[in-house]
Write a protein that holds these residues in place. Structure first.
Motif, mmCIF file in Angstrom:
data_model
loop_
_atom_site.group_PDB
_atom_site.id
_atom_site.type_symbol
_atom_site.label_atom_id
_atom_site.label_comp_id
_atom_site.label_asym_id
_atom_site.label_seq_id
_atom_site.Cartn_x
_atom_site.Cartn_y
_atom_site.Cartn_z
ATOM 1 N N LEU A 281 49.917 31.681 88.515
ATOM 2 C CA LEU A 281 51.093 31.979 88.104
ATOM 3 C C LEU A 281 52.537 31.752 88.155
ATOM 4 N N GLU A 282 53.555 30.862 87.695
ATOM 5 C CA GLU A 282 54.619 30.929 87.632
ATOM 6 C C GLU A 282 55.125 31.704 86.838
ATOM 7 N N GLY A 283 56.267 32.612 87.650
ATOM 8 C CA GLY A 283 56.838 33.486 87.027
ATOM 9 C C GLY A 283 55.696 34.490 86.359
ATOM 10 N N GLY A 284 53.976 34.434 87.123
ATOM 11 C CA GLY A 284 53.466 36.194 86.462
ATOM 12 C C GLY A 284 53.556 35.821 84.656
ATOM 13 N N ILE A 285 52.942 37.073 84.517
ATOM 14 C CA ILE A 285 52.304 37.041 83.243
ATOM 15 C C ILE A 285 53.990 37.555 81.885
ATOM 16 N N LEU A 286 54.331 37.975 83.010
ATOM 17 C CA LEU A 286 56.244 38.083 82.444
ATOM 18 C C LEU A 286 56.627 36.604 81.074
ATOM 19 N N LYS A 287 56.923 35.413 83.055
ATOM 20 C CA LYS A 287 57.466 34.720 82.006
ATOM 21 C C LYS A 287 56.631 33.790 81.282
ATOM 22 N N TYR A 288 54.957 34.111 80.945
ATOM 23 C CA TYR A 288 54.011 33.319 80.369
ATOM 24 C C TYR A 288 54.124 34.081 78.616
ATOM 25 N N LEU A 289 54.161 35.344 78.866
ATOM 26 C CA LEU A 289 54.741 36.258 77.601
ATOM 27 C C LEU A 289 55.856 35.497 77.459
ATOM 28 N N GLU A 290 56.814 35.397 77.472
ATOM 29 C CA GLU A 290 58.420 35.027 77.338
ATOM 30 C C GLU A 290 58.333 33.969 76.781
ATOM 31 N N GLU A 291 57.200 32.341 76.798
ATOM 32 C CA GLU A 291 57.356 31.192 76.930
ATOM 33 C C GLU A 291 56.600 30.886 76.034
ATOM 34 N N ILE A 292 55.019 31.675 76.013
ATOM 35 C CA ILE A 292 53.919 30.772 75.503
ATOM 36 C C ILE A 292 54.095 31.852 74.034
ATOM 37 N N PRO A 293 53.855 31.215 72.561
ATOM 38 C CA PRO A 293 53.287 32.220 71.702
ATOM 39 C C PRO A 293 51.983 32.509 71.500
ATOM 40 N N LYS A 294 52.218 32.990 70.739
ATOM 41 C CA LYS A 294 51.727 34.570 70.367
ATOM 42 C C LYS A 294 49.996 33.476 70.264
ATOM 43 N N ALA A 295 50.757 32.947 69.359
ATOM 44 C CA ALA A 295 49.373 32.052 68.283
ATOM 45 C C ALA A 295 48.416 30.960 69.653
ATOM 46 N N GLU A 296 49.313 30.412 71.032
ATOM 47 C CA GLU A 296 48.550 29.704 71.934
ATOM 48 C C GLU A 296 48.407 30.512 72.890
ATOM 49 N N SER A 297 48.602 31.350 72.627
ATOM 50 C CA SER A 297 48.204 32.505 74.076
ATOM 51 C C SER A 297 46.975 32.972 74.196
#
Length: 402
Positions: A281-297
């Motif tokens: 995962l590019e940018g790790g969990i932090l980038k994912y949590l930053e970019e992906i809305p909670k409803a789609e996570s």
């Protein structure tokens, strides 16, 4: 390895944060500019890294940038806090060395506590979190180490070979594929408070243990045995079978970690072991949590971070966990209801592992901090360096001896 440069940061809007600091019988008021926290790393061939330490540390001190940076023959890893202008100057200075150009970076919000510690005033214990994360905000540390992230295998070289990066927007599709084995390369105490659905927990206490875990799994796969299938992986679900779909074939692997640095190194290790399809995962969990809305996570829980925030959630919002200064592990509100929880001393996760002598030393350390505002007594303290800021005023009691 792809080259990434940080786009220029737009100036942050004024936040108007200010502090009331009690020094003896007087109250000092002050303002401070807005701050930003940026975590970054870069694997590079950097044999002369030691010569970079002093000029980098001096520039950080001159610009009043705090946090921690690790330099090693394999590159650089750090997390720093300061004004946007100051932080940009540090990052630009680092990348003036062509080998360090293309830092992988994540910018995070600054909490009031981060800001208070940066400006030299905090009511919390100053003990740092994590053996490889000296990221406390009251000053800057630039350390020389053998590795920027401790793995213990000098033959692993992400500068030579690395897995395929997956953008956060494409991550859900990859890990939803039943033929993909999802591996969390973080430690048990990190995974305990949050993970991706169906991820395998290697049950490691440190990143150093990951190669041994892979070797064990590799041997099981080669012998045709069912990996770790059927065993509890500590998440309440059976561990994924590393060879569930194709007998005696290494599976497609998707790995993740906090910011990307550990799985970048782990991906290099797996490719060296004969794995053909290795993604991370590019940018790790932090980038994912930053970019992906909670409803789609597909993320469950909170993400442990190696700084004063302790944990973050979706949108990188401040999490609910605190830090046990006895073992430097995250603790929940429920943990703090346990009779084994004692602030600054122990928690349910470390109580049984500590002797009474260790607990008493921790109590003495905590008493020093509560009395003097710093471990070791008033002579160890630093004079206030200005204050930090919001429309609400934060009041912090300092001893009369300051």
């Amino acid at each position: 390895m792809s080259q990434e440069c940080m786009a220029p940061r737009a100036p942050l809007p004024p936040v108007g944060r200010n502090f009331a600091v009690a020094v003896g019988d007087e109250i000092l008021y002050g303002d401070a500019p807005e701050l930003v926290v940026v975590s970054f790393y870069r694997f590079a061939d950097f044999p002369d890294h030691a010569a970079f330490r002093l000029p980098l540390k001096e520039l950080c001190e001159e610009l009043r940038v705090s946090g921690g940076i690790i330099l090693a023959p394999e590159g650089i890893n750090g997390s720093i806090c300061g004004t946007p202008v100051a932080v940009d100057k540090i990052l630009n200075f680092i990348q003036e060395d062509g080998r360090l150009k293309g830092l992988r970076m994540i910018q995070s919000p600054v909490t009031p506590e981060d800001e208070a510690i940066h400006h030299g005033h905090t009511s919390h214990s100053p003990v740092g979190a994590g053996e490889d994360a000296p990221f406390r905000w009251d000053h800057v540390r630039v350390k020389l180490k053998k590795e920027i992230v401790t793995f213990g295998d000098p033959g692993v070289m992400p500068t030579k070979i690395v897995g395929k990066y997956v953008k956060p927007k494409d991550w859900n599709d990859l890990i939803s594929d039943p033929d993909t084995v999802i591996i969390d390369v973080r430690n048990m105490y990190e995974i305990r408070i949050g993970k991706f659905k169906k991820a395998v927990d290697p049950r490691t206490n440190s990143f150093r243990e990951f190669p041994t875990w892979v070797d064990d799994q590799f041997q099981l796969v080669q012998s045709g045995t069912l990996g770790s299938g059927g065993d509890d992986n500590g998440t309440g679900e059976p561990s994924a079978d590393l060879n569930a779909s194709k007998s005696k074939q290494l599976p497609r692997v998707a790995m993740y970690c906090t910011g990307g640095i550990r799985c970048e190194k782990a991906s290099s290790f797996l490719l060296g072991k004969g794995f053909k399809e290795v993604y991370h995962l590019e940018g790790g969990i932090l980038k994912y949590l930053e970019e992906i809305p909670k409803a789609e996570s597909l993320w469950e829980g909170e993400c442990f971070v190696f700084d004063k925030r302790v944990s973050v959630g979706h949108g990188l919002a401040q999490g609910t966990h605190k830090l046990c200064y006895g073992c430097k592990q995250p603790v929940s509100d429920e943990d703090m209801l346990s009779p084994h929880w004692e602030y600054g001393v122990s928690c349910p996760h470390c109580f049984a592992t500590k002797s009474e002598e260790e607990k008493e030393r921790a109590r003495a350390r905590q008493r020093q901090f509560e009395t003097f505002g710093v471990i070791g007594g008033p002579h160890m303290g630093k004079s206030p360096r200005g204050s930090a800021a919001n429309n609400a005023v934060e009041f912090i009691q300092l001893p009369k001896s300051v």
